[in-house]
Design a protein around this motif. Structure first.
Motif, mmCIF file in Angstrom:
data_model
loop_
_atom_site.group_PDB
_atom_site.id
_atom_site.type_symbol
_atom_site.label_atom_id
_atom_site.label_comp_id
_atom_site.label_asym_id
_atom_site.label_seq_id
_atom_site.Cartn_x
_atom_site.Cartn_y
_atom_site.Cartn_z
ATOM 1 N N ASP B 56 0.857 -1.177 0.000
ATOM 2 C CA ASP B 56 0.000 0.000 0.000
ATOM 3 C C ASP B 56 0.893 1.227 0.000
ATOM 4 O O ASP B 56 1.584 1.496 0.991
ATOM 5 C CB ASP B 56 -0.909 0.015 1.242
ATOM 6 C CG ASP B 56 -1.893 -1.144 1.221
ATOM 7 O OD1 ASP B 56 -2.858 -1.074 0.459
ATOM 8 O OD2 ASP B 56 -1.671 -2.122 1.961
ATOM 9 N N PHE B 70 -2.276 -6.806 -3.666
ATOM 10 C CA PHE B 70 -2.272 -7.961 -2.764
ATOM 11 C C PHE B 70 -2.465 -9.224 -3.590
ATOM 12 O O PHE B 70 -3.333 -9.286 -4.461
ATOM 13 C CB PHE B 70 -3.389 -7.841 -1.713
ATOM 14 C CG PHE B 70 -3.361 -8.939 -0.689
ATOM 15 C CD1 PHE B 70 -2.437 -8.901 0.346
ATOM 16 C CD2 PHE B 70 -4.229 -10.011 -0.752
ATOM 17 C CE1 PHE B 70 -2.385 -9.912 1.299
ATOM 18 C CE2 PHE B 70 -4.197 -11.021 0.196
ATOM 19 C CZ PHE B 70 -3.269 -10.969 1.225
ATOM 20 N N ARG B 99 -8.010 9.975 -4.297
ATOM 21 C CA ARG B 99 -8.989 10.490 -3.337
ATOM 22 C C ARG B 99 -9.021 12.013 -3.406
ATOM 23 O O ARG B 99 -7.976 12.663 -3.351
ATOM 24 C CB ARG B 99 -8.638 10.054 -1.915
ATOM 25 C CG ARG B 99 -8.800 8.560 -1.651
ATOM 26 C CD ARG B 99 -8.190 8.174 -0.310
ATOM 27 N NE ARG B 99 -8.656 9.051 0.747
ATOM 28 C CZ ARG B 99 -9.784 8.879 1.436
ATOM 29 N NH1 ARG B 99 -10.548 7.846 1.179
ATOM 30 N NH2 ARG B 99 -10.147 9.726 2.369
ATOM 31 N N ALA B 101 -9.990 15.760 -1.930
ATOM 32 C CA ALA B 101 -9.966 16.329 -0.579
ATOM 33 C C ALA B 101 -11.383 16.603 -0.072
ATOM 34 O O ALA B 101 -11.619 16.677 1.132
ATOM 35 C CB ALA B 101 -9.148 17.612 -0.575
ATOM 36 N N ASN B 104 -15.742 13.269 -0.278
ATOM 37 C CA ASN B 104 -15.435 11.836 -0.244
ATOM 38 C C ASN B 104 -15.283 11.264 -1.650
ATOM 39 O O ASN B 104 -15.635 10.103 -1.911
ATOM 40 C CB ASN B 104 -16.505 11.067 0.542
ATOM 41 C CG ASN B 104 -16.418 11.364 2.023
ATOM 42 O OD1 ASN B 104 -15.363 11.203 2.632
ATOM 43 N ND2 ASN B 104 -17.521 11.830 2.603
ATOM 44 N N ALA B 318 -6.741 -6.366 27.233
ATOM 45 C CA ALA B 318 -5.778 -5.882 26.231
ATOM 46 C C ALA B 318 -4.498 -5.364 26.876
ATOM 47 O O ALA B 318 -3.401 -5.530 26.328
ATOM 48 C CB ALA B 318 -6.422 -4.802 25.378
ATOM 49 N N GLY B 321 -2.420 -8.063 27.350
ATOM 50 C CA GLY B 321 -2.188 -8.794 26.104
ATOM 51 C C GLY B 321 -2.997 -10.065 25.982
ATOM 52 O O GLY B 321 -2.644 -10.959 25.214
ATOM 53 N N ASP B 351 -0.683 -11.974 23.561
ATOM 54 C CA ASP B 351 0.156 -11.292 22.573
ATOM 55 C C ASP B 351 0.640 -9.984 23.181
ATOM 56 O O ASP B 351 -0.107 -9.007 23.262
ATOM 57 C CB ASP B 351 -0.654 -11.037 21.291
ATOM 58 C CG ASP B 351 0.224 -10.498 20.166
ATOM 59 O OD1 ASP B 351 1.437 -10.313 20.381
ATOM 60 O OD2 ASP B 351 -0.309 -10.267 19.063
ATOM 61 N N GLY B 424 0.392 7.736 11.439
ATOM 62 C CA GLY B 424 -0.927 7.361 11.952
ATOM 63 C C GLY B 424 -1.023 5.854 12.068
ATOM 64 O O GLY B 424 -0.011 5.162 12.111
ATOM 65 N N ALA B 425 -2.257 5.377 12.102
ATOM 66 C CA ALA B 425 -2.450 3.951 12.307
ATOM 67 C C ALA B 425 -2.204 3.184 11.020
ATOM 68 O O ALA B 425 -2.627 3.600 9.962
ATOM 69 C CB ALA B 425 -3.864 3.699 12.785
ATOM 70 N N LYS B 427 -2.920 0.002 8.598
ATOM 71 C CA LYS B 427 -4.155 -0.747 8.358
ATOM 72 C C LYS B 427 -3.886 -2.233 8.397
ATOM 73 O O LYS B 427 -2.806 -2.669 8.135
ATOM 74 C CB LYS B 427 -4.735 -0.358 7.003
ATOM 75 C CG LYS B 427 -5.231 1.068 6.965
ATOM 76 C CD LYS B 427 -5.904 1.359 5.640
ATOM 77 C CE LYS B 427 -6.291 2.819 5.569
ATOM 78 N NZ LYS B 427 -6.911 3.165 4.291
#
Lengths: 155, 427
Positions: B56, B70, B99, B101, B104, B318, B321, B351, B424-425, B427
């Motif tokens: 990605d 993928f 994408r 701005a 959407n 969590a 873990g 984990d 950031g996160a 995926k």
């Protein structure tokens, strides 16, 4: 319903022209990715976003990943795919939804028993029962693809 | 797609990825070992080697363009493990996404999947979505060729196209989405009284009359066969930690199965229809514990009525873990000749930091013996170690006894690696 077939090209053209002419100039798009890393386990959106109103006009709690939500995530995928894409890459969906799979998802992800994956355990015996009870659930994934193994017996 | 073709495409995309401001490349290498032994049948030893590869690349060019890929490939090192010979592969998706701005807006081109029609559609083509100037109205258009698999190409069409138009009320939650999918140029049996296309028109409705309550419904009409294939609705209520729902689904298999690629199994000419009535409840007892109950009643004209119900407890520690769960389900059929069973499952996953370990136990107990066996039992244990945050090695061992095999031993080695420069996160 022949008229639907005949009118389809016109419907597509009108939709395309409408879309080009009338795209909203208001409102920022959803972020491409969730800005913060999420904790392990299933996220509850409402825990962090409880005071932030709505997302795509819906309450954040609508997207809490409870067991009920995960089992019925089809609706969210149908109407809120851009929101799903903020946290899930397309390959996440491919773990289960694929036109062709290399191996059973629960085998590939045998180290993730917490994930809701289809056909855990010995499913070949059970499919004879489940397939008669609820055949539409089989068809969704195996009716139009991903059925090479089915063909070895069902010829 | 041949493995060599997939590899060539992957190599072509890597230079593109180097231009990305946010890059995530990941792979999973799996070496599986499986030994099967059934009475009267020679033992089979399966040693397939699999490679999954994903890429990605975000914020290419002016920052709005991204590339996604993928796929996987498999080679058998011993007996044949798949239905298509000793090696096979698949390119699941490979697409560019732009994408916008605002609104959407997004345009995709390449091989990708779509979920909006309510079914998973695999497409080689383009799609465009955007919110329109009328507040709450969105549209999606797509066109291309349906992705054909190696062994099930007989009834895939030459083209796949469709649209979704939806309206969501900005303040009160009311949503209506209409979608249309058409796949044309399908090869059909000349003797069959069947159209050479499939065309589904569907409507999705959501009503939220007051906070916490949601009524959702879906109706799908198959215009190629001229009948309703599917109808469903779900009434849910959510209050603080509790959510409950009642649901109804109905299927007319003559229309639902009309485009089946395996009519010997999903035969539309059986003309069966059935309905499902259900209820479910989820209670978050505490932030750490969730309890879930579910029940379905299947009313099918050919096989009579059946019930399936059960519950699940999930523990989420969590911070330590630990994720754990315990479930029981019962499937009961009220028709002679159709078996019933109990299913029990318990799992625990640890984990944290560098170490991961899990145990998953499942037992399926039949009311009537299947091939002289009263049940099937399986245990899967996994142990993993994370050498670096981006590289983890794990090994699974699975032992099973079931009606098919006296004993089934499976082993699996899994190397997962992931390189990312994403802000950031991931995926």
């Amino acid at each position: 319903m022949k008229w639907v077939t005949q009118l389809m090209p016109a419907f597509a053209l009108v939709s395309l022209l409408t879309a080009c002419a009338a795209i909203s100039r208001e409102g920022e798009s959803l972020p491409a990715a969730h800005p913060e890393k999420l904790a392990q386990g299933r996220p509850l959106c409402s825990e962090c976003h409880q005071d932030e109103g709505k997302v795509r006009f819906k309450e954040y709690a609508s997207f809490d990943h409870t067991t009920g939500f995960v089992n019925g995530h089809r609706l969210a995928a149908t109407t809120d795919a851009p929101l799903c894409a903020a946290c899930h890459a397309a390959s996440f969906c491919s773990d289960c939804h694929s036109k062709k799979t290399a191996m059973k998802p629960s085998l590939k992800l045998g180290n993730r028993p917490d994930r809701e994956l289809p056909h855990r355990g010995e499913y070949l015996s059970l499919h004879r029962i489940d397939g008669k009870v609820d055949p539409a659930s089989c068809y969704r994934c195996h009716g139009r693809g991903n059925n090479e193994l089915c063909r070895t017996c069902h010829r | 797609m041949k493995i060599a073709e997939a590899l060539a495409l992957s190599l072509l995309l890597f230079p593109v990825a180097s231009l990305a401001a946010g890059l995530e490349v990941g792979g999973t290498t799996i070496l599986r070992f499986e030994q099967r032994g059934a009475p009267g049948v020679s033992k089979a030893t399966l040693v397939p080697a699999l490679q999954y590869l994903g890429l990605d690349a975000d914020r290419l060019g002016n920052g709005n363009l991204s590339a996604h890929l993928f796929g996987w490939g498999r080679v058998d090192l011993a007996d044949e493990s798949g239905a298509e010979g000793k090696s096979e592969g698949d390119l699941s998706h490979a697409f560019l996404s732009y994408r916008f701005a605002r609104a959407n807006g997004e345009i995709k081109a390449g091989r990708f999947t779509l979920t909006e029609p309510g079914s998973f559609e695999y497409l080689d083509g383009v799609s465009a979505r955007a919110d329109l100037a009328v507040k709450g109205v969105s549209t999606l258009l797509f066109a291309g060729a349906p992705v054909k698999g190696a062994g099930e190409s007989s009834n895939r069409g030459d083209y796949l196209t469709g649209a979704q138009l939806s309206y969501r009320h900005p303040t009160r939650v009311f949503e209506l989405a209409a979608s249309l999918v058409r796949e044309g140029g399908m090869q059909i049996d000349p003797a069959a009284a069947q159209e050479d296309y499939r065309q589904d028109v569907a409507a999705d409705l959501l009503l939220a009359p007051f906070r916490g309550a949601e009524l959702t419904g879906r109706t799908s009409y198959n215009t190629a066969t001229g009948g309703l294939s599917e109808g469903s609705c779900r009434l849910g209520y959510r209050r603080e930690r509790l959510s409950v729902a009642a649901l109804y689904q109905s299927y007319d298999l003559k229309h639902y199965y009309a485009a089946s690629s395996i009519p010997s199994l999903f035969n539309p000419n059986n003309g069966a229809s059935y309905a499902v009535y259900g209820a479910e409840a989820t209670w978050r007892v505490s932030p750490l514990l969730e309890a879930n109950l579910d029940y379905r009643h299947y009313d099918r004209d050919l096989t009579g009525t059946s019930d399936r119900g059960g519950g699940m407890l999930r523990l989420n520690l969590a911070e330590r873990g630990i994720l754990s769960g315990l479930s029981y389900h019962r499937s009961a059929s009220r028709r002679d000749g159709l078996n019933s069973y109990h299913e029990l499952r318990g799992y625990c996953l640890y984990d944290k930091a560098r170490l991961s370990a899990s145990l998953d136990l499942i037992a399926q107990l039949y009311d009537n013996e299947i091939d002289s066996e009263k049940g099937a039992y399986q245990g899967v244990a996994s142990l993993g170690y994370r050498f670096y945050p981006e590289v983890a090695l794990s090994a699974d061992l699975s032992l099973a006894a079931n009606p098919r095999y006296d004993n089934e031993v499976k082993g699996l080695l899994r190397l997962v690696w992931n390189y990312q420069t994403v802000i950031g996160a991931a995926k």
